[in-house]
Design a protein around this motif. Structure first.
Motif, mmCIF file in Angstrom:
data_model
loop_
_atom_site.group_PDB
_atom_site.id
_atom_site.type_symbol
_atom_site.label_atom_id
_atom_site.label_comp_id
_atom_site.label_asym_id
_atom_site.label_seq_id
_atom_site.Cartn_x
_atom_site.Cartn_y
_atom_site.Cartn_z
ATOM 1 N N GLN A 30 0.874 -1.174 0.000
ATOM 2 C CA GLN A 30 0.000 0.000 0.000
ATOM 3 C C GLN A 30 0.915 1.229 0.000
ATOM 4 N N PHE A 31 0.551 2.252 -0.735
ATOM 5 C CA PHE A 31 1.382 3.448 -0.798
ATOM 6 C C PHE A 31 1.593 4.082 0.570
ATOM 7 N N GLN A 32 0.577 4.059 1.423
ATOM 8 C CA GLN A 32 0.700 4.726 2.718
ATOM 9 C C GLN A 32 1.720 4.050 3.638
ATOM 10 N N ASP A 33 2.169 2.842 3.292
ATOM 11 C CA ASP A 33 3.172 2.153 4.100
ATOM 12 C C ASP A 33 4.602 2.563 3.758
ATOM 13 N N PRO A 39 8.190 8.792 3.752
ATOM 14 C CA PRO A 39 8.273 9.949 2.864
ATOM 15 C C PRO A 39 9.553 10.014 2.035
ATOM 16 N N PHE A 63 9.360 7.242 -0.575
ATOM 17 C CA PHE A 63 8.314 7.595 -1.534
ATOM 18 C C PHE A 63 8.840 8.637 -2.525
ATOM 19 N N GLU A 108 9.252 8.048 -6.458
ATOM 20 C CA GLU A 108 8.536 8.935 -7.376
ATOM 21 C C GLU A 108 9.493 9.556 -8.393
#
Length: 191
Positions: free
Chosen positions: A120-123, A126, A129, A133
């Motif tokens: 899941q992206f929320q895991d 920052p 991520f 990205e």
């Protein structure tokens, strides 16, 4: 890497990213068009899970076992794919497009030393991520990866677009174009 649902939007993205990272990809999909599209994006082996024994077909495609399985589908495909992993392999569950959450026999996880992960992206933290990205942006800008748009529908045909996805007929992503009025209500525009 085995990619389940390799003809859908998530599956085709996984095929492209795994290929870009140097993996040998086995694409599992339900139609000739979906498997052919996955091959265009780098899949080396193609498995039709609707004809015969998926477990046997995966064993033939990846005789030494896969390092990883990416599963956005769930349902009946998950267990044969899990069984196709080599010792210490990773099974990554991304979603349940089939509408069925699979039941995994935990003895396989134990015996083969398999790692089962949820994505899941929320895991993702920052910093990681942001790094991911930036890497993805570079891959998109260079043309190494690109989203596959299977069909474009005008807004007044949104129900038909959603029906195509719900019936599992979509190849890649389906786009609803808010700018274009419908000229022909029977055929979606091709990209």
């Amino acid at each position: 890497v085995i990619v389940l649902g390799a003809g859908g939007g998530v599956g085709l993205a996984a095929v492209q990213l795994a290929t870009a990272l140097g993996a040998r990809v086995t694409a599992v999909a339900s139609s000739d068009e979906k498997r052919s599209t996955a091959a265009q994006y780098g899949a080396v082996s193609l498995v039709n899970h609707t004809c015969g024994d998926a477990r046997a077909a995966l064993r033939e495609a990846v005789p030494d076992g896969a390092h990883a399985v990416l599963d956005p589908v769930g349902g009946d495909l998950s267990e044969p794919a899990l069984r196709s992993l080599r010792r210490g392999g990773r099974f990554v569950t991304i979603g349940y497009a089939s509408g069925v959450i699979p039941r995994i026999p935990l003895n396989l996880v134990l015996v083969k030393g398999i790692h089962v992960l949820g994505f899941q992206f929320q895991d993702i933290g920052p910093d990681e991520f942001a790094r991911n990205e930036a890497e993805l942006r570079d891959l998109l800008a260079s043309g190494t990866v690109r989203p596959h748009i299977g069909a474009v529908y005008p807004l007044d045909q949104a129900a038909a677009a959603l029906q195509q996805v719900a019936e599992g007929r979509a190849v890649g992503k389906i786009v609803i174009d808010l700018r274009t009025p419908s000229d022909d209500r029977s055929t979606p525009a091709k990209p």
